[in-house]
Design an enzyme around this catalytic site. Structure first.
Site, PDB file in Angstrom:
ATOM      1  N   ARG A 141     -35.826  40.865  34.001  1.00 10.00           N
ATOM      2  CA  ARG A 141     -36.069  41.639  32.487  1.00 10.00           C
ATOM      3  C   ARG A 141     -37.575  42.268  33.814  1.00 10.00           C
ATOM      4  O   ARG A 141     -38.159  43.114  33.756  1.00 10.00           O
ATOM      5  CB  ARG A 141     -37.449  40.860  31.967  1.00 10.00           C
TER       6      ARG A 141
ATOM      7  N   ARG B 136     -45.888  45.358  21.486  1.00 12.61           N
ATOM      8  CA  ARG B 136     -45.109  44.898  20.852  1.00 12.61           C
ATOM      9  C   ARG B 136     -45.178  44.996  19.685  1.00 12.61           C
ATOM     10  O   ARG B 136     -46.896  44.056  19.411  1.00 12.61           O
ATOM     11  CB  ARG B 136     -44.844  43.005  21.289  1.00 12.61           C
TER      12      ARG B 136
ATOM     13  N   CYS C 210     -31.516  36.786  24.482  1.00 11.02           N
ATOM     14  CA  CYS C 210     -32.008  38.132  24.657  1.00 11.02           C
ATOM     15  C   CYS C 210     -32.929  36.371  25.137  1.00 11.02           C
ATOM     16  O   CYS C 210     -34.225  36.756  26.187  1.00 11.02           O
ATOM     17  CB  CYS C 210     -33.238  38.704  23.561  1.00 11.02           C
TER      18      CYS C 210
ATOM     19  N   ASP D 117     -28.062  36.253  19.050  1.00 11.01           N
ATOM     20  CA  ASP D 117     -29.908  36.664  18.711  1.00 11.01           C
ATOM     21  C   ASP D 117     -30.352  35.493  17.576  1.00 11.01           C
ATOM     22  O   ASP D 117     -29.721  34.916  16.498  1.00 11.01           O
ATOM     23  CB  ASP D 117     -30.657  38.017  18.766  1.00 11.01           C
TER      24      ASP D 117
ATOM     25  N   GLN E 171     -34.994  44.471  26.747  1.00  8.05           N
ATOM     26  CA  GLN E 171     -34.206  43.718  26.840  1.00  8.05           C
ATOM     27  C   GLN E 171     -32.884  44.241  27.192  1.00  8.05           C
ATOM     28  O   GLN E 171     -32.594  43.736  27.924  1.00  8.05           O
ATOM     29  CB  GLN E 171     -33.798  43.265  25.441  1.00  8.05           C
TER      30      GLN E 171
ATOM     31  N   HIS F 219     -35.453  47.020  20.466  1.00  8.76           N
ATOM     32  CA  HIS F 219     -35.928  46.046  21.936  1.00  8.76           C
ATOM     33  C   HIS F 219     -35.362  46.629  23.099  1.00  8.76           C
ATOM     34  O   HIS F 219     -34.456  46.305  23.807  1.00  8.76           O
ATOM     35  CB  HIS F 219     -35.474  44.407  22.069  1.00  8.76           C
TER      36      HIS F 219
HETATM   37  N1  NVA Z   1     -34.874  39.935  16.833  1.00 10.06           N
HETATM   38  C1  NVA Z   1     -35.978  39.163  18.093  1.00 10.06           C
HETATM   39  C2  NVA Z   1     -36.149  38.784  19.746  1.00 10.06           C
HETATM   40  C3  NVA Z   1     -36.705  38.058  19.789  1.00 10.06           C
HETATM   41  C4  NVA Z   1     -37.085  38.300  21.816  1.00 10.06           C
HETATM   42  C5  NVA Z   1     -37.567  39.184  16.747  1.00 10.06           C
HETATM   43  O1  NVA Z   1     -37.474  40.494  17.080  1.00 10.06           O
HETATM   44  O2  NVA Z   1     -37.814  38.039  16.728  1.00 10.06           O
HETATM   45  N1   CP Z   2     -36.680  38.399  25.074  1.00  2.86           N
HETATM   46  C1   CP Z   2     -37.375  39.217  24.640  1.00  2.86           C
HETATM   47  O1   CP Z   2     -38.064  39.258  24.734  1.00  2.86           O
HETATM   48  O2   CP Z   2     -38.341  37.189  25.038  1.00  2.86           O
HETATM   49  P1   CP Z   2     -40.092  36.789  24.376  1.00  2.86           P
HETATM   50  O3   CP Z   2     -40.149  36.860  23.201  1.00  2.86           O
HETATM   51  O4   CP Z   2     -40.734  35.598  25.523  1.00  2.86           O
HETATM   52  O5   CP Z   2     -41.265  38.396  25.076  1.00  2.86           O
END
Ligand code: NVA
Ligand code: CP
Length: 305
Positions: free
Chosen positions: A286, A102, A258, A218, A132, A129
């Site tokens: 997930r 990540r 998500c 989101d 997800q 992502h």
């Molecule tokens: N769009 C959000 C998703 C978090 C799971 C982010 O990138 O922070």
């Molecule tokens: N939806 C998701 O990826 O959640 P986290 O940021 O908690 O991993």
């Protein structure tokens, strides 16, 4: 060797195989059946951003498949002191069987993968992502059957989730309606020719949601954009998914998010907790979908059991 860096890295056939495996792996989990195809295999997780679901689902998932994991964060590794990603990739991938990352820009994960000896999974970047959406499409099919020909309404930021939904739309042949405030549109440079016919942009979120089979949204401020939080709260004020918006979608429409969610911002508490919401199933899936993904990346297609 395959990586899962973007949703379009896999074909529809591969997703159908993964969903079949996800169903079986989920059923085994629910019946406490021990299944250890990845005995002694090691997953390295690299988190340059925070996480709850991704961390827990990958760590629990690899353990349940008989393997184990190492959790690495920027601050606690040499990444935080500027060790080049290409060097980190060459070192880590000589010691483990699979890597989940990540991070911020997609180019970081692509550079890692280019130097990795083992498969790499995108656990979220600024652009995509895919894990997800893997769980989300599976969840839709679990609740409503085939997603082909359906309409998914994306309300809000044209962010990593939105771009990944569009990749899924082209693969599974559904339509994506997107309504974003001005200045927050989906990143056009990420859209392929094959994806364009699956996207319709709307200025009015109510029009995007009209007759949709699935309404999804989101956070207004994704990780890495925190400095814009106040400005975004003003710009996104008219983009909340609430009961009024769900009422213009199809009567059997689902709501997805998500998570983490901000009740009273991108979604009302009523919708998030309402009967059309499947957010907890999405989160649970997930685990099951990523177990299928890890099995596939390490072992390839296995004989169905
Ligand atoms: N769009 C959000 C998703 C978090 C799971 C982010 O990138 O922070
Ligand atoms: N939806 C998701 O990826 O959640 P986290 O940021 O908690 O991993």
């Amino acid at each position: 060797m395959k990586h899962f860096l973007q949703f379009r890295d896999f074909t529809k056939d591969e997703f159908e195989y993964l969903f079949e495996r996800t169903r079986l792996i989920k059923a085994m989990f629910k019946s406490y059946t021990i299944y250890h195809p990845l005995k002694d295999r090691m997953l390295a997780m690299v988190f340059e951003k925070q996480s709850t679901r991704t961390r827990v689902s990958f760590e629990a998932g690899i353990h349940q498949l008989g393997g184990s994991s190492i959790n690495l964060t920027t601050g606690e590794t040499q990444l935080g002191r500027g060790e080049p990603i290409e060097d980190v990739a060459r070192v880590i991938s000589r010691m483990v069987d699979l890597v989940m990352i990540r991070t911020f820009d997609q180019s970081i994960i692509e550079r890692f993968a280019a130097y990795s000896r083992v498969p790499v999974i995108n656990g979220l970047t600024n652009q995509f992502h895919p894990c997800q959406i893997l769980a989300d499409v599976f969840t839709y099919i679990e609740h409503r059957g085939d997603i082909a020909g359906k309409t998914v309404a994306w309300i809000g930021d044209g962010n990593n989730m939105c771009s990944t939904w569009l990749q899924a739309a082209a693969i599974f042949d559904f339509q994506l309606h997107v309504a974003s405030p001005q200045g927050y549109a989906i990143n056009e440079s990420l859209i392929s020719e094959a994806e364009k016919p699956h996207l319709t942009l709307f200025a009015d979120p109510m029009e995007a949601a009209r007759n949709a089979d699935l309404v999804t949204t989101d956070v207004w401020t994704s990780m890495g954009f925190e400095a814009e939080t106040d400005e975004r709260k003003r710009d996104f004020a008219d983009f909340q998914v609430d009961a009024e918006m769900m009422a213009v979608a199809r009567p059997d429409a689902l709501f997805m998010h998500c998570l983490p969610a901000h009740r009273g911002e991108e979604v009302s508490a009523e919708v998030l907790e309402g009967t059309q919401s499947v957010v907890w199933d999405e989160a649970e899936n997930r685990l099951h979908a990523q177990k299928a993904l890890m099995e596939y990346l390490i072992l390839g297609q296995v004989a169905q059991n």
